[in-house]
Enzyme design. Sequence first.
Site, PDB file in Angstrom:
ATOM      1  N   ASP A  25       0.955  -1.639   0.151  1.00 25.08           N
ATOM      2  CA  ASP A  25      -0.084   0.304  -0.120  1.00 25.08           C
ATOM      3  C   ASP A  25       0.784   0.955   0.158  1.00 25.08           C
ATOM      4  O   ASP A  25       1.713   1.432   1.014  1.00 25.08           O
ATOM      5  CB  ASP A  25      -0.798   0.349   1.244  1.00 25.08           C
ATOM      6  CG  ASP A  25      -1.960   0.855   1.508  1.00 25.08           C
ATOM      7  OD1 ASP A  25      -1.689   2.150   0.621  1.00 25.08           O
ATOM      8  OD2 ASP A  25      -2.689   1.565   2.553  1.00 25.08           O
ATOM      9  N   ILE A  26       0.584   1.858  -0.970  1.00 28.04           N
ATOM     10  CA  ILE A  26       1.575   3.509  -1.143  1.00 28.04           C
ATOM     11  C   ILE A  26       1.467   4.540  -0.269  1.00 28.04           C
ATOM     12  O   ILE A  26       3.156   4.757   0.277  1.00 28.04           O
ATOM     13  CB  ILE A  26       1.232   4.337  -2.795  1.00 28.04           C
ATOM     14  CG1 ILE A  26       2.430   4.779  -2.694  1.00 28.04           C
ATOM     15  CG2 ILE A  26      -0.190   4.675  -2.932  1.00 28.04           C
ATOM     16  CD1 ILE A  26       2.990   5.363  -4.140  1.00 28.04           C
ATOM     17  N   ASP A  49      -6.175   6.970  -5.258  1.00 35.51           N
ATOM     18  CA  ASP A  49      -6.324   8.643  -5.281  1.00 35.51           C
ATOM     19  C   ASP A  49      -7.452   8.574  -3.138  1.00 35.51           C
ATOM     20  O   ASP A  49      -6.946   9.040  -3.145  1.00 35.51           O
ATOM     21  CB  ASP A  49      -7.428   8.893  -6.349  1.00 35.51           C
ATOM     22  CG  ASP A  49      -7.630  11.021  -6.229  1.00 35.51           C
ATOM     23  OD1 ASP A  49      -6.882  11.313  -4.641  1.00 35.51           O
ATOM     24  OD2 ASP A  49      -8.497  10.853  -6.451  1.00 35.51           O
ATOM     25  N   SER A 132      -3.575   5.153 -13.666  1.00 39.30           N
ATOM     26  CA  SER A 132      -4.219   4.577 -15.161  1.00 39.30           C
ATOM     27  C   SER A 132      -4.579   3.924 -16.144  1.00 39.30           C
ATOM     28  O   SER A 132      -5.202   3.275 -16.835  1.00 39.30           O
ATOM     29  CB  SER A 132      -3.927   5.595 -16.661  1.00 39.30           C
ATOM     30  OG  SER A 132      -3.910   6.776 -16.663  1.00 39.30           O
ATOM     31  N   THR A 133      -3.872   2.361 -14.811  1.00 40.93           N
ATOM     32  CA  THR A 133      -4.203   1.165 -14.730  1.00 40.93           C
ATOM     33  C   THR A 133      -5.246   0.419 -14.436  1.00 40.93           C
ATOM     34  O   THR A 133      -5.966  -0.739 -14.542  1.00 40.93           O
ATOM     35  CB  THR A 133      -2.977   0.269 -14.758  1.00 40.93           C
ATOM     36  OG1 THR A 133      -2.908   0.205 -13.438  1.00 40.93           O
ATOM     37  CG2 THR A 133      -1.325   0.485 -15.907  1.00 40.93           C
ATOM     38  N   GLY A 134      -5.983   1.198 -12.878  1.00 40.79           N
ATOM     39  CA  GLY A 134      -7.211   0.684 -12.373  1.00 40.79           C
ATOM     40  C   GLY A 134      -8.444   1.664 -13.126  1.00 40.79           C
ATOM     41  O   GLY A 134      -9.085   0.990 -14.549  1.00 40.79           O
ATOM     42  N   TYR A 136      -9.064   3.864 -14.554  1.00 44.91           N
ATOM     43  CA  TYR A 136      -8.870   4.978 -16.599  1.00 44.91           C
ATOM     44  C   TYR A 136      -8.514   3.767 -17.708  1.00 44.91           C
ATOM     45  O   TYR A 136      -8.684   3.955 -18.380  1.00 44.91           O
ATOM     46  CB  TYR A 136      -8.014   5.951 -16.414  1.00 44.91           C
ATOM     47  CG  TYR A 136      -7.984   7.121 -15.550  1.00 44.91           C
ATOM     48  CD1 TYR A 136      -9.485   7.405 -15.164  1.00 44.91           C
ATOM     49  CD2 TYR A 136      -7.177   8.004 -15.530  1.00 44.91           C
ATOM     50  CE1 TYR A 136     -10.168   8.618 -15.191  1.00 44.91           C
ATOM     51  CE2 TYR A 136      -7.840   9.830 -14.679  1.00 44.91           C
ATOM     52  CZ  TYR A 136      -8.978   9.733 -14.747  1.00 44.91           C
ATOM     53  OH  TYR A 136      -9.387  10.769 -13.871  1.00 44.91           O
TER      54      TYR A 136
HETATM   55  N1  AR6 Z   1      -0.990   1.057  -3.366  1.00 43.79           N
HETATM   56  C1  AR6 Z   1      -0.233   1.430  -4.242  1.00 43.79           C
HETATM   57  N2  AR6 Z   1      -1.493   1.376  -5.475  1.00 43.79           N
HETATM   58  C2  AR6 Z   1      -2.544   1.081  -5.612  1.00 43.79           C
HETATM   59  C3  AR6 Z   1      -3.562   1.223  -4.396  1.00 43.79           C
HETATM   60  C4  AR6 Z   1      -2.459   1.307  -3.313  1.00 43.79           C
HETATM   61  N3  AR6 Z   1      -3.223   1.839  -1.948  1.00 43.79           N
HETATM   62  N4  AR6 Z   1      -4.919   1.385  -4.376  1.00 43.79           N
HETATM   63  C5  AR6 Z   1      -4.788   1.122  -5.761  1.00 43.79           C
HETATM   64  N5  AR6 Z   1      -3.770   1.072  -6.180  1.00 43.79           N
HETATM   65  P1  AR6 Z   1      -6.637   3.911  -9.656  1.00 43.79           P
HETATM   66  P2  AR6 Z   1      -6.488   5.429 -11.939  1.00 43.79           P
HETATM   67  C6  AR6 Z   1      -3.622   0.706  -8.012  1.00 43.79           C
HETATM   68  O1  AR6 Z   1      -7.839   3.217 -10.272  1.00 43.79           O
HETATM   69  O2  AR6 Z   1      -6.264   4.481 -13.504  1.00 43.79           O
HETATM   70  C7  AR6 Z   1      -9.291   7.895  -9.004  1.00 43.79           C
HETATM   71  O3  AR6 Z   1     -11.208   7.851  -8.590  1.00 43.79           O
HETATM   72  C8  AR6 Z   1      -4.535   0.139  -8.498  1.00 43.79           C
HETATM   73  O4  AR6 Z   1      -4.634  -1.713  -8.593  1.00 43.79           O
HETATM   74  O5  AR6 Z   1      -6.795   4.579  -8.075  1.00 43.79           O
HETATM   75  O6  AR6 Z   1      -5.132   6.299 -12.486  1.00 43.79           O
HETATM   76  C9  AR6 Z   1      -9.282   9.487  -9.480  1.00 43.79           C
HETATM   77  O7  AR6 Z   1      -9.781  10.128  -8.722  1.00 43.79           O
HETATM   78  C10 AR6 Z   1      -4.103   0.395  -9.854  1.00 43.79           C
HETATM   79  O8  AR6 Z   1      -2.574   0.054 -10.571  1.00 43.79           O
HETATM   80  O9  AR6 Z   1      -5.900   4.655 -10.932  1.00 43.79           O
HETATM   81  C11 AR6 Z   1      -9.514   9.577 -10.608  1.00 43.79           C
HETATM   82  O10 AR6 Z   1     -10.301   9.761 -11.238  1.00 43.79           O
HETATM   83  C12 AR6 Z   1      -3.475   1.664 -10.145  1.00 43.79           C
HETATM   84  O11 AR6 Z   1      -2.879   1.828  -8.213  1.00 43.79           O
HETATM   85  C13 AR6 Z   1      -8.781   7.869 -11.481  1.00 43.79           C
HETATM   86  O12 AR6 Z   1      -9.301   6.953  -9.887  1.00 43.79           O
HETATM   87  C14 AR6 Z   1      -3.831   2.653 -10.886  1.00 43.79           C
HETATM   88  O13 AR6 Z   1      -5.876   2.591 -10.288  1.00 43.79           O
HETATM   89  C15 AR6 Z   1      -7.684   7.778 -11.669  1.00 43.79           C
HETATM   90  O14 AR6 Z   1      -7.486   5.895 -12.437  1.00 43.79           O
END
Ligand code: AR6
Length: 187
Positions: A25-26, A49, A132-134, A136
């Site tokens: 967890d970052i 986020d 962006s890999t979640g 987005y």
């Molecule tokens: N620690 C590390 N990585 C994580 C954590 C954590 N605690 N939680 C999730 N991830 P995403 P996006 C990973 O969806 O695709 C938000 O609503 C997750 O598994 O967080 O850039 C923003 O406000 C994935 O591999 O970000 C934007 O609206 C990665 O973080 C939107 O989501 C990114 O997934 C951005 O979407």
Amino acid sequence: MDIVTRLRTETFGPDATRFTIATGDITTLAVDAIVNAANARLVRGGGVDGAIHRAAGPELQAECLRLNGCLPGMAKVTAGYGLPARSVIHTVGPVWQGGDQGEDSTLESCYRQSLSLAAELGLKTIAFPAISTGIYGFPPDRASRIAVRASLLTGSACGLEEVIYCCFDGDTVALYDAALSEMLTSL
Ligand code: AR6
């Protein structure tokens, strides 16, 4: 408590910058800056986020709202508040639309801009999620290769001490592991 596990570290560039693949967890990382995968309004969302805002506390949202948003591919900094990290660098990744809308270059820009901003501020250690890999929807394989290539080039050139790829799950670890091996032999 730092509950991120470091799995692999390589050095690259003139200052032997460390590039580390880690899992966990970052929000638990005590580094100079963690990077947030934010949205263009810098309003608290889900995914990483949401986790960062939850751990930092409401002052983080208050500071974000004073920044007037952030364009995709750009980066802005705030304090870390309740986080163990000193700062949060907020960057806005591309929403995946099939790959022909400049998504690759926008994602590359997220890494370059975040690293340049960290260096300008004198920050030495920085951790990234897989931007962006979640939510987005950017394909994780393609994203990991862009992330590693851009960060090896920019992170080493601007004299950072350590860049951490904080992978949330085992599939992401495997992708970063392969991308790091590939880029270290091709750059
Ligand atoms: N620690 C590390 N990585 C994580 C954590 C954590 N605690 N939680 C999730 N991830 P995403 P996006 C990973 O969806 O695709 C938000 O609503 C997750 O598994 O967080 O850039 C923003 O406000 C994935 O591999 O970000 C934007 O609206 C990665 O973080 C939107 O989501 C990114 O997934 C951005 O979407």
